[in-house]
Design an enzyme around this catalytic site. Structure first.
Site, PDB file in Angstrom:
ATOM      1  N   SER A   1      31.024  33.460  30.974  1.00 28.46           N
ATOM      2  CA  SER A   1      30.029  34.169  30.166  1.00 28.46           C
ATOM      3  C   SER A   1      29.528  33.369  28.969  1.00 28.46           C
ATOM      4  CB  SER A   1      30.610  35.490  29.684  1.00 28.46           C
ATOM      5  OG  SER A   1      31.694  35.257  28.814  1.00 28.46           O
TER       6      SER A   1
ATOM      7  N   HIS B   1      29.418  39.517  35.573  1.00 26.47           N
ATOM      8  CA  HIS B   1      28.157  38.948  35.061  1.00 26.47           C
ATOM      9  C   HIS B   1      27.240  38.512  36.198  1.00 26.47           C
ATOM     10  CE1 HIS B   1      28.171  38.902  30.702  1.00 26.47           C
ATOM     11  NE2 HIS B   1      29.441  38.575  30.704  1.00 26.47           N
TER      12      HIS B   1
ATOM     13  N   LYS C   1      27.159  46.476  33.018  1.00 24.06           N
ATOM     14  CA  LYS C   1      26.205  45.404  32.686  1.00 24.06           C
ATOM     15  C   LYS C   1      24.894  45.652  33.450  1.00 24.06           C
ATOM     16  CE  LYS C   1      29.459  42.045  30.870  1.00 24.06           C
ATOM     17  NZ  LYS C   1      30.888  42.043  31.227  1.00 24.06           N
TER      18      LYS C   1
HETATM   19  C1  LIG Z   1      32.217  42.493  30.825  1.00 21.90           C
HETATM   20  C2  LIG Z   1      33.331  41.974  31.655  1.00 21.90           C
HETATM   21  C3  LIG Z   1      34.459  42.752  31.923  1.00 21.90           C
HETATM   22  C4  LIG Z   1      34.672  44.095  31.289  1.00 21.90           C
HETATM   23  O1  LIG Z   1      33.902  45.078  31.913  1.00 21.90           O
HETATM   24  P1  LIG Z   1      33.971  46.562  31.358  1.00 21.90           P
HETATM   25  O2  LIG Z   1      33.530  47.394  32.485  1.00 21.90           O
HETATM   26  O3  LIG Z   1      33.064  46.601  30.174  1.00 21.90           O
HETATM   27  O4  LIG Z   1      35.385  46.815  30.965  1.00 21.90           O
HETATM   28  C5  LIG Z   1      35.428  42.235  32.764  1.00 21.90           C
HETATM   29  N1  LIG Z   1      35.311  41.014  33.300  1.00 21.90           N
HETATM   30  C6  LIG Z   1      34.251  40.221  33.037  1.00 21.90           C
HETATM   31  C7  LIG Z   1      34.159  38.870  33.667  1.00 21.90           C
HETATM   32  C8  LIG Z   1      33.233  40.676  32.208  1.00 21.90           C
HETATM   33  O5  LIG Z   1      32.192  39.883  31.948  1.00 21.90           O
END
Ligand SMILES: *Cc1c(COP(=O)(O)O)cnc(C)c1O
Length: 398
Positions: free
Chosen positions: A181, A209, A240
């Protein structure tokens, strides 16, 4: 209590003095390309709202209708009385989309990753994890009793060395983010799968992502890398691209999902995902699966942003993911990045600077995230703000 209070105040002070205190800006609007905060109006270039579905009219309607049909809350974990037919429908929809037999829904992807490893991997097993994996993978792996190995980010030679070191384990799994990320780089899944096959290991990918917009059909990094049938376990978030509300999942073979339903602690002991979130997420997933409109807009915006920023002389990390890091290197980079981000907000463009220890020393950056919700004009406004802010900060008095 007084002693603890003083200790904590000192710790907070240390965080602030190190320049690491996170201050939350409060939005006074819905999440969107254009937002308002308590201080200002801004174009938002730091959300994970890749497909612009966070306030999409069809998603809102689905969620609103669900309040009438399905109620507000479940007031139960899934296995007692918290499973509506739409929870199962969403799980099947996710599984089909990412090309796995079944899926299991959690309150978040953090919980999905937190509840996975302990169930499948015990003391006889080995977990081999990329050094830049998400915090939730790191924590989830810690909860298992398996032997733990770490390889340098996307480094296949080091991965091979760790696979050698783990030889003799009952089960071995390679764990990686699909997209890292801070860089927007893809994991080299093809080569990872090849190594896994050579060593008889499983492959687990957290595609948070990527799910919804990476790959021709938006099915994620495994689709982009043409390894959908070679990845064993996928986790991802609904928080997301897929509407951005909340919820996460593990998708895998039926037996994996069935066992998680029996044993996975965040699934067993935490409330079911709210009905309106389930319905909105189903609609978001349907839009992502059936239409290319948002993905194409996202691709156009990402390409345009990269071209204009290149032309303006900014250094970008190479790539094509909508995470686009604008680099400010050297000793003064952290200060430059943070001052430029501030100057941009003054000009109505909301971006965030990251510096050490979130990224390596000397590699400070402003991480821009494009969205399908941005118009071409929004992208041009963002680039103009970068140029003006750079002038403000690097050549004051001009
Ligand atoms: C955003 C993210 C998470 C967390 O996701 P949530 O549903 O907000 O808990 C987990 N792993 C990765 C790689 C992320 O980018």
């Amino acid at each position: 209590m007084y002693l603890i209070k003083d200790d904590l105040a000192r710790e907070l002070n240390d965080i602030e003095e190190a320049g690491l205190l996170k201050r939350e800006r409060q939005l006074t609007s819905a999440q969107s390309a254009h937002v308002t905060t308590t201080e200002t109006e801004a174009l938002n270039f730091c959300a994970n709202n890749y497909l612009g579905l966070a306030d999409h009219p069809e998603v809102l309607t689905a969620a609103r209708d669900a309040l009438d049909q399905w109620g507000f809350g479940m007031a139960s974990v899934r296995f007692i009385c918290g499973t509506q037919s739409q929870h199962r429908d969403l799980e099947k929809q996710i599984a089909e989309f990412v090309g796995q037999e079944d899926a299991i829904l959690y309150s978040s992807c953090f919980d999905a990753n937190g509840g996975l490893f302990e169930v499948l991997f015990g003391a006889e097993d080995a977990i081999i994890s990329d050094a830049l994996n998400h915090a939730s993978l790191i924590d989830g792996i810690r909860l298992s009793k398996a032997r733990r190995f770490r390889y340098a980010n996307a480094d296949l030679a080091d991965l091979r060395a760790q696979l050698e070191a783990a030889r003799g384990a009952r089960r071995t799994v390679i764990v990686t983010d699909g997209v890292f990320s801070m860089d927007g780089f893809y994991a080299p899944l093809d080569e990872i799968c090849t190594l896994a096959e050579e060593f008889g290991a499983l492959v687990m990918v957290d595609d948070s992502h990527a799910v919804g917009f990476v790959g021709d059909g938006g099915r994620g990094t495994p689709e982009l890398m043409k390894v959908m049938d070679r990845v064993d376990i996928i986790s991802g978030t609904l928080g997301k691209a897929l509407g951005g509300a909340s919820g996460g999942y593990i998708a895998a073979r039926r037996e994996v999902v069935d066992l998680l339903r029996q044993r996975s602690r965040p699934y067993l002991f935490s409330n079911a995902v709210a009905p309106s979130v389930v319905a909105g997420s189903r609609k978001a997933l349907e839009l992502a699966a059936s239409s290319t409109e948002q993905r194409e807009a996202l691709g156009r915006n990402t390409t345009l942003f990269r071209e204009l920023m290149d032309d303006a002389g900014f250094e970008l990390l190479p790539g094509s993911h909508p995470i686009t890091p604008v680099m400010f290197r050297g000793d003064d980079g952290a200060r430059q990045a943070s001052q430029i981000a501030d100057a941009m907000l003054d000009r109505g463009v909301y971006v965030i600077a990251f510096s050490y220890p979130v990224v390596p020393k000397g590699q400070a950056r402003i991480r821009v995230q494009l969205s399908a919700a941005h118009s071409e004009e929004d992208v041009r406004t963002c680039v103009a703000a970068f140029i003006a802010a750079r002038d403000d900060v690097l050549a004051p008095g001009n």
